[in-house]
Design a protein around this motif. Structure first.
Motif, PDB file in Angstrom:
ATOM      1  N   PHE A   1       0.838  -1.198   0.000  1.00 46.06           N
ATOM      2  CA  PHE A   1       0.000   0.000   0.000  1.00 46.06           C
ATOM      3  C   PHE A   1       0.874   1.249   0.000  1.00 46.06           C
ATOM      4  N   THR A   2       0.357   2.307  -0.642  1.00 49.28           N
ATOM      5  CA  THR A   2       1.047   3.595  -0.650  1.00 49.28           C
ATOM      6  C   THR A   2       0.046   4.694  -0.348  1.00 49.28           C
ATOM      7  N   VAL A   3       0.345   5.484   0.671  1.00 47.03           N
ATOM      8  CA  VAL A   3      -0.511   6.611   1.030  1.00 47.03           C
ATOM      9  C   VAL A   3       0.083   7.887   0.431  1.00 47.03           C
ATOM     10  N   SER A   4      -0.785   8.755  -0.061  1.00 49.10           N
ATOM     11  CA  SER A   4      -0.326  10.013  -0.636  1.00 49.10           C
ATOM     12  C   SER A   4      -1.399  11.077  -0.445  1.00 49.10           C
ATOM     13  N   ARG A   5      -1.065  12.307  -0.787  1.00 51.36           N
ATOM     14  CA  ARG A   5      -2.028  13.394  -0.643  1.00 51.36           C
ATOM     15  C   ARG A   5      -1.715  14.498  -1.636  1.00 51.36           C
ATOM     16  N   ASP A   6      -2.748  15.283  -1.932  1.00 48.76           N
ATOM     17  CA  ASP A   6      -2.611  16.465  -2.784  1.00 48.76           C
ATOM     18  C   ASP A   6      -3.284  17.606  -2.032  1.00 48.76           C
TER      19      ASP A   6
ATOM     20  N   ALA B   1      -3.326  20.733  -2.540  1.00 49.61           N
ATOM     21  CA  ALA B   1      -3.958  21.736  -3.393  1.00 49.61           C
ATOM     22  C   ALA B   1      -5.393  21.348  -3.737  1.00 49.61           C
ATOM     23  N   LYS B   2      -5.659  20.043  -3.735  1.00 48.16           N
ATOM     24  CA  LYS B   2      -6.999  19.551  -4.071  1.00 48.16           C
ATOM     25  C   LYS B   2      -7.775  19.082  -2.847  1.00 48.16           C
ATOM     26  N   ASN B   3      -7.160  19.182  -1.671  1.00 51.38           N
ATOM     27  CA  ASN B   3      -7.787  18.661  -0.437  1.00 51.38           C
ATOM     28  C   ASN B   3      -8.144  17.188  -0.574  1.00 51.38           C
ATOM     29  N   MET B   4      -7.223  16.422  -1.143  1.00 50.99           N
ATOM     30  CA  MET B   4      -7.468  15.006  -1.412  1.00 50.99           C
ATOM     31  C   MET B   4      -6.377  14.147  -0.809  1.00 50.99           C
ATOM     32  N   GLY B   5      -6.787  12.986  -0.320  1.00 49.38           N
ATOM     33  CA  GLY B   5      -5.852  11.969   0.121  1.00 49.38           C
ATOM     34  C   GLY B   5      -6.133  10.685  -0.628  1.00 49.38           C
ATOM     35  N   TYR B   6      -5.109   9.814  -0.714  1.00 48.11           N
ATOM     36  CA  TYR B   6      -5.237   8.593  -1.497  1.00 48.11           C
ATOM     37  C   TYR B   6      -4.592   7.418  -0.771  1.00 48.11           C
ATOM     38  N   LEU B   7      -5.096   6.242  -1.106  1.00 48.04           N
ATOM     39  CA  LEU B   7      -4.463   5.012  -0.653  1.00 48.04           C
ATOM     40  C   LEU B   7      -4.432   4.057  -1.837  1.00 48.04           C
TER      41      LEU B   7
END
Length: 121
Positions: free
Chosen positions: A68-73, A75-81
Motif C-alpha cells: 500500500f502507498t498513502v499520498s495526498r494532494d 492543493a486539491k484537499n485530497m488523500g489517497y491510498l
C-alpha cells in the motif's frame, strides 16, 4: 462543518489493485496528518497508513508495508491510498481520518463514513 468522503472501494480479486480517495472539506486539510484505517466484520478498527501534513513522512502497518502507498494532494484537499497485491484479509470498510500530530498517533479528530473493500480469493 468538516466532511471527509471516501470513494474507490469495490470488489476485486486477490492480487488486484484499488485506489481509494478521501475528499476533505470544511477544514484546512494541509494542517493535518491524514490516516487510513480499516475494519473487518467482527473486528476492531485497525490502523493502515498515515501521511504527515506535508507529505514528507509516512507510516504503515506491517501488514500492508510494501503493498500500500498513502499520498495526498493538499492543493486539491485530497488523500489517497493505493492498494496493490490485495489479499482476502484486506477486506473491510476503509476509513480516512485527520489528526493534529504525528503519523504514528492513533487518536483522530475527524472521520469519514467509510468505503467497502472486498477481496475475493
Amino acid at each position: 462543518q468538516v466532511q471527509l468522503v471516501e470513494s474507490g472501494g469495490g470488489l476485486v480479486q486477490a492480487g488486484g489493485s484499488l485506489r481509494l480517495s478521501c475528499a476533505a472539506s470544511g477544514v484546512t486539510f494541509s494542517s493535518y496528518t491524514m490516516g487510513w484505517f480499516r475494519q473487518a466484520p467482527g473486528k476492531e478498527r485497525e490502523f493502515v497508513a498515515a501521511i504527515w501534513w506535508s507529505g514528507t513522512s509516512t507510516y504503515y502497518a506491517d501488514s500492508v508495508k510494501g503493498r500500500f502507498t498513502v499520498s495526498r494532494d493538499n492543493a486539491k484537499n485530497m488523500g489517497y491510498l493505493q492498494m496493490n497485491s490485495l489479499k482476502p484479509e484486506d477486506t473491510g470498510v476503509y476509513y480516512c481520518g485527520l489528526r493534529r500530530g504525528g503519523v504514528s498517533g492513533k487518536s483522530y479528530d475527524y472521520w469519514g463514513q467509510g468505503t467497502q473493500v472486498t477481496v475475493s480469493s
